[in-house]
Design a protein around this motif. Structure first.
Motif, PDB file in Angstrom:
ATOM      1  N   UNK A 141      48.912  56.823  38.053  1.00 24.45           N
ATOM      2  CA  UNK A 141      48.330  55.729  38.842  1.00 24.45           C
ATOM      3  C   UNK A 141      48.749  54.376  38.273  1.00 24.45           C
ATOM      4  N   UNK A 142      48.734  54.253  36.950  1.00 23.65           N
ATOM      5  CA  UNK A 142      49.131  52.996  36.315  1.00 23.65           C
ATOM      6  C   UNK A 142      50.613  52.726  36.537  1.00 23.65           C
ATOM      7  N   UNK A 143      51.440  53.767  36.366  1.00 30.88           N
ATOM      8  CA  UNK A 143      52.884  53.608  36.591  1.00 30.88           C
ATOM      9  C   UNK A 143      53.162  53.213  38.040  1.00 30.88           C
ATOM     10  N   UNK A 144      52.489  53.870  38.985  1.00 30.72           N
ATOM     11  CA  UNK A 144      52.688  53.549  40.398  1.00 30.72           C
ATOM     12  C   UNK A 144      52.258  52.117  40.700  1.00 30.72           C
ATOM     13  N   UNK A 145      51.186  51.658  40.046  1.00 32.69           N
ATOM     14  CA  UNK A 145      50.742  50.278  40.224  1.00 32.69           C
ATOM     15  C   UNK A 145      51.794  49.300  39.707  1.00 32.69           C
ATOM     16  N   UNK A 146      52.375  49.607  38.553  1.00 30.99           N
ATOM     17  CA  UNK A 146      53.403  48.736  37.978  1.00 30.99           C
ATOM     18  C   UNK A 146      54.633  48.676  38.890  1.00 30.99           C
ATOM     19  N   UNK A 147      54.994  49.819  39.468  1.00 34.77           N
ATOM     20  CA  UNK A 147      56.133  49.843  40.391  1.00 34.77           C
ATOM     21  C   UNK A 147      55.876  48.941  41.602  1.00 34.77           C
ATOM     22  N   UNK A 159      44.150  41.051  34.953  1.00 39.67           N
ATOM     23  CA  UNK A 159      43.486  42.342  35.156  1.00 39.67           C
ATOM     24  C   UNK A 159      42.936  42.497  36.573  1.00 39.67           C
ATOM     25  N   UNK A 160      42.345  41.443  37.107  1.00 40.74           N
ATOM     26  CA  UNK A 160      41.780  41.523  38.452  1.00 40.74           C
ATOM     27  C   UNK A 160      42.875  41.753  39.492  1.00 40.74           C
ATOM     28  N   UNK A 161      44.005  41.074  39.322  1.00 36.93           N
ATOM     29  CA  UNK A 161      45.123  41.265  40.253  1.00 36.93           C
ATOM     30  C   UNK A 161      45.693  42.668  40.121  1.00 36.93           C
ATOM     31  N   UNK A 162      45.720  43.204  38.898  1.00 36.65           N
ATOM     32  CA  UNK A 162      46.244  44.551  38.686  1.00 36.65           C
ATOM     33  C   UNK A 162      45.457  45.576  39.490  1.00 36.65           C
ATOM     34  N   UNK A 163      44.138  45.383  39.577  1.00 33.30           N
ATOM     35  CA  UNK A 163      43.278  46.311  40.327  1.00 33.30           C
ATOM     36  C   UNK A 163      43.750  46.464  41.767  1.00 33.30           C
ATOM     37  N   UNK A 164      44.323  45.412  42.316  1.00 34.84           N
ATOM     38  CA  UNK A 164      44.748  45.442  43.718  1.00 34.84           C
ATOM     39  C   UNK A 164      45.862  46.452  43.977  1.00 34.84           C
ATOM     40  N   UNK A 165      46.508  46.919  42.911  1.00 33.83           N
ATOM     41  CA  UNK A 165      47.638  47.840  43.058  1.00 33.83           C
ATOM     42  C   UNK A 165      47.274  49.278  42.701  1.00 33.83           C
ATOM     43  N   UNK A 166      46.000  49.524  42.395  1.00 35.65           N
ATOM     44  CA  UNK A 166      45.552  50.890  42.130  1.00 35.65           C
ATOM     45  C   UNK A 166      45.426  51.657  43.450  1.00 35.65           C
TER      46      UNK A 166
END
Length: 233
Positions: A141-147, A159-166
């Motif tokens: 899930x983390x790798x897919x978010x980074x992609x 961190x808040x923006x990162x949540x948007x890609x989960x």
């Protein structure tokens, strides 16, 4: 007893462990344990809905589970299709939205069709959210978010923006994680989301998990003082 509950967690996550051991202790094939485990899901779903939990997520099948014997994997997939197809009308009746979390690439077509139909049939339900983690891995899930972030062209992110890609951005982080069967690890489940989750471990095997055991977990949660890294005076 349910009426006496207070401080209800918004999101409870469950690692359903012990189906195979439950069957083995009874001299039965492992698939019998998975079938009994499905009944435990129904019990837990009902109790969670009754006490007012808004999100219930269960770890149904990890990316690592593909390494199990083929017969067991096929049985689990067939059981999942059967469960989705037969329980969706009940979810609609109880105003529960069914959602799936994980990589869909590589899943059998019969599973994908049932997932789509289940999500479509319950998408207007605005009561509890029931999230099934299927072909799921916290690391994936983390790798897919980074992609996704790289593809978006972003160079900086918080961190808040990162949540948007989960997988499910609007899903709140679990307040309580329950793991059955005595194992005391999170096994690659929601690695990002479990940062400040209260962890509850029980020796009970998942097929034996019932209302009494669920209430024990909720009472444990109520006894905890959640500080999120801060100091209270």
């Amino acid at each position: 007893m349910i009426d006496l509950l207070y401080k209800i967690p918004e999101h409870v996550a469950v690692i359903m462990d012990g189906n195979g051991r439950w069957a083995k202790r009874r001299g039965l094939p492992r698939v019998f344990g998975h079938r009994e485990g499905a009944k435990a899901v129904e019990r837990t779903l009902k109790i969670a809905n009754d006490v007012g939990i808004k999100w219930l997520s269960v770890f149904a099948f990890s990316t690592e589970n593909w390494g199990r014997p083929k017969e067991e994997v096929n049985a689990i997939m067939s059981l999942l299709v059967e469960y989705i197809n037969t329980k969706v009308p009940h979810l609609v009746k109880d105003n529960i939205r069914l959602r799936f979390m994980g990589r869909r690439d590589g899943l059998p077509e019969m599973i994908l069709e049932s997932m789509y139909e289940g999500e479509k049939a319950t998408e207007k339900c605005d009561g509890m959210n029931f999230v099934v983690a299927l072909n799921y891995s916290g690391k994936a899930e983390i790798v897919d978010a980074v992609k996704k972030i790289i593809s978006s062209g972003k160079r900086e992110i918080d961190e808040e923006e990162f949540r948007e890609y989960l997988y499910i951005p609007e899903m709140p982080e679990p307040d309580l994680l329950i793991r059955t069967s005595g194992e005391k690890r999170i096994s690659n489940f929601m690695l990002w989301e479990l940062a400040y989750t209260e962890l509850y471990f029980t020796e009970v095997l998942w097929p034996d998990f019932n209302e009494e055991e669920f209430l024990k977990a909720l009472y444990f949660y109520q006894s905890r003082e959640r500080r999120f890294g801060k100091v209270t005076v």
